[in-house]
Design a protein around this motif. Structure first.
Motif, PDB file in Angstrom:
ATOM      1  N   ILE A  74      51.131  50.759  96.586  1.00 17.06           N
ATOM      2  CA  ILE A  74      50.679  49.358  96.590  1.00 17.06           C
ATOM      3  C   ILE A  74      51.870  48.409  96.652  1.00 17.06           C
ATOM      4  O   ILE A  74      51.885  47.463  97.443  1.00 17.06           O
ATOM      5  CB  ILE A  74      49.776  49.076  95.370  1.00 17.06           C
ATOM      6  CG1 ILE A  74      48.429  49.787  95.549  1.00 17.06           C
ATOM      7  CG2 ILE A  74      49.590  47.573  95.151  1.00 17.06           C
ATOM      8  CD1 ILE A  74      47.548  49.791  94.314  1.00 17.06           C
ATOM      9  N   VAL A 108      43.516  50.670  97.001  1.00 15.04           N
ATOM     10  CA  VAL A 108      43.428  52.114  97.213  1.00 15.04           C
ATOM     11  C   VAL A 108      42.030  52.540  96.796  1.00 15.04           C
ATOM     12  O   VAL A 108      41.635  52.345  95.651  1.00 15.04           O
ATOM     13  CB  VAL A 108      44.486  52.878  96.396  1.00 15.04           C
ATOM     14  CG1 VAL A 108      44.311  54.390  96.569  1.00 15.04           C
ATOM     15  CG2 VAL A 108      45.896  52.447  96.797  1.00 15.04           C
ATOM     16  N   ASN A 123      46.168  61.934  94.306  1.00 14.56           N
ATOM     17  CA  ASN A 123      47.380  61.191  93.979  1.00 14.56           C
ATOM     18  C   ASN A 123      47.323  60.683  92.549  1.00 14.56           C
ATOM     19  O   ASN A 123      46.253  60.389  92.020  1.00 14.56           O
ATOM     20  CB  ASN A 123      47.571  60.010  94.936  1.00 14.56           C
ATOM     21  CG  ASN A 123      47.903  60.471  96.325  1.00 14.56           C
ATOM     22  OD1 ASN A 123      47.027  60.533  97.193  1.00 14.56           O
ATOM     23  ND2 ASN A 123      49.158  60.829  96.561  1.00 14.56           N
ATOM     24  N   GLU A 174      51.862  57.222  91.857  1.00 15.67           N
ATOM     25  CA  GLU A 174      52.005  57.283  93.316  1.00 15.67           C
ATOM     26  C   GLU A 174      51.231  56.142  93.974  1.00 15.67           C
ATOM     27  O   GLU A 174      51.733  55.499  94.906  1.00 15.67           O
ATOM     28  CB  GLU A 174      51.506  58.628  93.848  1.00 15.67           C
ATOM     29  CG  GLU A 174      52.412  59.788  93.490  1.00 15.67           C
ATOM     30  CD  GLU A 174      51.789  61.142  93.750  1.00 15.67           C
ATOM     31  OE1 GLU A 174      52.554  62.105  93.934  1.00 15.67           O
ATOM     32  OE2 GLU A 174      50.539  61.260  93.765  1.00 15.67           O
ATOM     33  N   LYS A 175      50.035  55.886  93.479  1.00 13.36           N
ATOM     34  CA  LYS A 175      49.225  54.798  94.056  1.00 13.36           C
ATOM     35  C   LYS A 175      49.891  53.446  93.790  1.00 13.36           C
ATOM     36  O   LYS A 175      49.930  52.591  94.682  1.00 13.36           O
ATOM     37  CB  LYS A 175      47.801  54.849  93.508  1.00 13.36           C
ATOM     38  CG  LYS A 175      47.029  56.073  94.018  1.00 13.36           C
ATOM     39  CD  LYS A 175      45.612  56.114  93.523  1.00 13.36           C
ATOM     40  CE  LYS A 175      45.564  56.604  92.087  1.00 13.36           C
ATOM     41  NZ  LYS A 175      44.195  56.802  91.590  1.00 13.36           N
ATOM     42  N   LEU A 213      52.376  58.700  99.200  1.00 17.19           N
ATOM     43  CA  LEU A 213      51.140  59.420  98.878  1.00 17.19           C
ATOM     44  C   LEU A 213      51.135  60.855  99.405  1.00 17.19           C
ATOM     45  O   LEU A 213      50.188  61.598  99.151  1.00 17.19           O
ATOM     46  CB  LEU A 213      49.928  58.648  99.422  1.00 17.19           C
ATOM     47  CG  LEU A 213      49.760  57.224  98.877  1.00 17.19           C
ATOM     48  CD1 LEU A 213      48.601  56.526  99.577  1.00 17.19           C
ATOM     49  CD2 LEU A 213      49.562  57.233  97.374  1.00 17.19           C
ATOM     50  N   THR A 264      52.589  55.674 103.739  1.00 16.82           N
ATOM     51  CA  THR A 264      51.522  56.567 103.289  1.00 16.82           C
ATOM     52  C   THR A 264      52.062  57.988 103.117  1.00 16.82           C
ATOM     53  O   THR A 264      51.749  58.667 102.137  1.00 16.82           O
ATOM     54  CB  THR A 264      50.347  56.525 104.278  1.00 16.82           C
ATOM     55  OG1 THR A 264      49.867  55.172 104.354  1.00 16.82           O
ATOM     56  CG2 THR A 264      49.206  57.422 103.842  1.00 16.82           C
ATOM     57  N   GLU A 315      39.452  55.703  96.421  1.00 20.81           N
ATOM     58  CA  GLU A 315      39.364  57.156  96.359  1.00 20.81           C
ATOM     59  C   GLU A 315      37.931  57.577  96.674  1.00 20.81           C
ATOM     60  O   GLU A 315      36.991  57.090  96.056  1.00 20.81           O
ATOM     61  CB  GLU A 315      39.771  57.653  94.980  1.00 20.81           C
ATOM     62  CG  GLU A 315      41.251  57.468  94.713  1.00 20.81           C
ATOM     63  CD  GLU A 315      41.691  58.182  93.464  1.00 20.81           C
ATOM     64  OE1 GLU A 315      42.310  59.257  93.581  1.00 20.81           O
ATOM     65  OE2 GLU A 315      41.398  57.662  92.363  1.00 20.81           O
TER      66      GLU A 315
END
Length: 135
Positions: free
Chosen positions: A83, A108, A74, A78-79, A32, A28, A110
């Motif tokens: 993942i 993810v 993010n 990046e996500k 992120l 993380t 948000e």
């Protein structure tokens, strides 16, 4: 201040949970840019007899990881990197040489900055407090 909710099957030993929490916290931060000291990881184990895919009990290790982050903090890249890395970590730690069940997920979510926070303060309020004063 991300929160990660991980469900796993089959049950694991306590040292595996610590290792998973450490790996997910590190990923993380790495992918992120989230601060480890406010990253929460909650791990729930589910007996295989209570986890179904396609209406059948799972036959191999499986996982469902959901991470909540502040909306807009993010990029899509990046996500996607998170993942992929999180799934690889879950595969390595839970699979023990076997592949995870195909229906193992990393999600993810948000959440708007006005809708969550920590220490009694929303993320939106924290952002406002960091802005320079215009007076």
């Amino acid at each position: 201040m991300p929160t990660l909710q991980l469900q796993v099957s089959p049950l694991q030993n306590p040292s595996r949970y610590r290792s998973l929490a450490r790996a997910l916290t590190d990923l993380t931060a790495l992918h992120l840019g989230k601060r480890p000291e406010v990253t929460a990881v909650v791990i729930n184990d589910v007996p295989a007899a209570r986890w179904y895919v396609g209406s059948s009990e799972v036959q191999s290790p499986t996982a469902c990881l959901e991470i909540s982050i502040t909306q807009g903090t993010n990029t899509a890249q990046e996500k996607a990197a998170f993942i992929a890395a999180a799934f690889e970590a879950l595969q390595h730690q839970l699979g023990a040489g076997r592949p995870l069940a195909e229906a193992s997920y990393v999600i993810v979510r948000e959440v708007p900055a006005t809708d969550w926070g920590y220490g009694g303060q929303t993320q939106a309020a924290r952002k406002l407090a960091r802005l320079p004063s215009t007076q």
